[in-house]
Design an enzyme around this catalytic site. Sequence first.
Site, mmCIF file in Angstrom:
data_model
loop_
_atom_site.group_PDB
_atom_site.id
_atom_site.type_symbol
_atom_site.label_atom_id
_atom_site.label_comp_id
_atom_site.label_asym_id
_atom_site.label_seq_id
_atom_site.Cartn_x
_atom_site.Cartn_y
_atom_site.Cartn_z
ATOM 1 N N VAL A 65 46.546 30.369 13.718
ATOM 2 C CA VAL A 65 46.628 31.762 13.253
ATOM 3 C C VAL A 65 45.703 32.712 14.018
ATOM 4 O O VAL A 65 45.773 33.921 13.824
ATOM 5 C CB VAL A 65 46.383 31.927 11.732
ATOM 6 C CG1 VAL A 65 47.511 31.360 10.918
ATOM 7 C CG2 VAL A 65 45.045 31.371 11.314
ATOM 8 N N LYS A 119 43.573 21.044 14.621
ATOM 9 C CA LYS A 119 44.124 19.923 13.844
ATOM 10 C C LYS A 119 44.597 18.797 14.764
ATOM 11 O O LYS A 119 44.572 17.626 14.389
ATOM 12 C CB LYS A 119 45.300 20.411 12.979
ATOM 13 C CG LYS A 119 44.879 21.405 11.893
ATOM 14 C CD LYS A 119 46.094 22.035 11.212
ATOM 15 C CE LYS A 119 45.696 23.039 10.144
ATOM 16 N NZ LYS A 119 46.845 23.787 9.589
ATOM 17 N N TYR A 133 54.711 24.847 11.828
ATOM 18 C CA TYR A 133 55.020 24.985 10.399
ATOM 19 C C TYR A 133 56.516 25.036 10.177
ATOM 20 O O TYR A 133 57.264 24.300 10.819
ATOM 21 C CB TYR A 133 54.302 26.212 9.806
ATOM 22 C CG TYR A 133 52.844 26.231 10.134
ATOM 23 C CD1 TYR A 133 52.043 25.158 9.767
ATOM 24 C CD2 TYR A 133 52.265 27.271 10.829
ATOM 25 C CE1 TYR A 133 50.697 25.141 10.071
ATOM 26 C CE2 TYR A 133 50.907 27.258 11.133
ATOM 27 C CZ TYR A 133 50.143 26.191 10.755
ATOM 28 O OH TYR A 133 48.826 26.161 11.057
ATOM 29 N N SER A 170 44.328 26.382 13.816
ATOM 30 C CA SER A 170 45.072 25.140 13.562
ATOM 31 C C SER A 170 45.260 24.256 14.785
ATOM 32 O O SER A 170 45.646 23.094 14.638
ATOM 33 C CB SER A 170 46.450 25.464 12.992
ATOM 34 O OG SER A 170 46.343 25.606 11.613
ATOM 35 N N TYR A 226 36.230 21.533 7.592
ATOM 36 C CA TYR A 226 37.548 21.902 8.126
ATOM 37 C C TYR A 226 37.519 23.336 8.689
ATOM 38 O O TYR A 226 38.026 23.604 9.782
ATOM 39 C CB TYR A 226 38.592 21.744 7.010
ATOM 40 C CG TYR A 226 39.908 22.451 7.243
ATOM 41 C CD1 TYR A 226 40.837 21.967 8.149
ATOM 42 C CD2 TYR A 226 40.215 23.628 6.540
ATOM 43 C CE1 TYR A 226 42.038 22.628 8.357
ATOM 44 C CE2 TYR A 226 41.414 24.286 6.741
ATOM 45 C CZ TYR A 226 42.321 23.783 7.648
ATOM 46 O OH TYR A 226 43.504 24.445 7.861
HETATM 47 N N1 GLU Z 1 41.975 27.857 9.096
HETATM 48 C C1 GLU Z 1 43.324 28.251 8.861
HETATM 49 C C2 GLU Z 1 43.675 27.993 7.395
HETATM 50 O O1 GLU Z 1 43.289 27.001 6.857
HETATM 51 C C3 GLU Z 1 44.239 27.510 9.799
HETATM 52 C C4 GLU Z 1 45.665 27.920 9.666
HETATM 53 C C5 GLU Z 1 46.359 28.109 10.980
HETATM 54 O O2 GLU Z 1 45.763 28.283 12.040
HETATM 55 O O3 GLU Z 1 47.586 28.111 10.971
HETATM 56 O O4 GLU Z 1 44.314 28.772 6.759
#
Ligand code: GLU
Length: 307
Positions: free
Chosen positions: A261, A66, A243, A63, A191
């Site tokens: 993650v 992002k 989050y 993430s 993505y």
């Molecule tokens: N590729 C992961 C997902 O879409 C990213 C989530 C994350 O790193 O928190 O679930």
Amino acid sequence: MDYQKILNEIEEELKGELSKGKVADYIPALAEVDGDQFAMTITLENGEQFSVGKYKEEFSIQSISKVLAFSLAIDIYSKSLYKRVGVEPSGNAFNSLVQLEYEHGIPRNPFINAGAIVVVDALMSHFGGDYAALEKVMTFTREISGNPELKFDTVVATSEMEHASRNLSLAHLMKSFGNFENDVTDVVTTYFKQCAIVMTTEELSRAMLYLAFKGTDPISGKQFLNEAQAKRVNALMLTCGHYDASGEFAFHVGLPAKSGVGGGIVAVVPNVMSIAVWSPRLNKYGNSHVGTLALELFTTKTGLSIF
Ligand code: GLU
């Protein structure tokens, strides 16, 4: 300040924590990573770096990517992007479908999965396809990290695509509300590739300097974002970077930061440095357990926080 001494102390003090938490296993390829690892790097304005632990080890940034895609998207779309994605903390899990239904397919912010998927969709519309959009994200990431060889891990991306039901559902739900422009599978595949970029803490810390210095990389002098845009990205990292644990993270650490993650967290001390930390075991919110503690110790020991 003796940064090396501080990093060494942090590593020592957190040894007993390394076995706590759980490596992400909803992406099978990530479940194979040895959970007891730790690395931390800080990069100063002049490029000087201090590191501890396995700072040459590559990990899946997930993430954290992002932030990179969003940086490109606000530069292209400016305010019109906020018609498709909000800027409020979610208070929900990173992959929640419920909130998206209630809010008519407009994701709360660009750092939850739905928001990041919309950002990729927007990049694909602008650059004219999945390959072109991914190439732009890769080129940008290579440039800011100083590693022209930077890649994404195809095994991790494929593994995630094989277990993509929830992310595909988020994308389909947004499409049903008219907040989607490209093919759902193409966007989600892109993505996942973006999430599967691998970096070391040295590279990641180097890469985020542009956010610590108002959008301009202090080493190359290149401007990637203007000051107002950099302010917005940092504000979103502070309020939405972890989050539904974003408030807690801001409370304990006091820095704009983004987690993934894969166990990485990147944090920014405005006008001073950027910090990358990695430890794969996650707490119940999906953020690195030791990474969070390491950043808390760092701001406590140095007094460097935005508050
Ligand atoms: N590729 C992961 C997902 O879409 C990213 C989530 C994350 O790193 O928190 O679930």
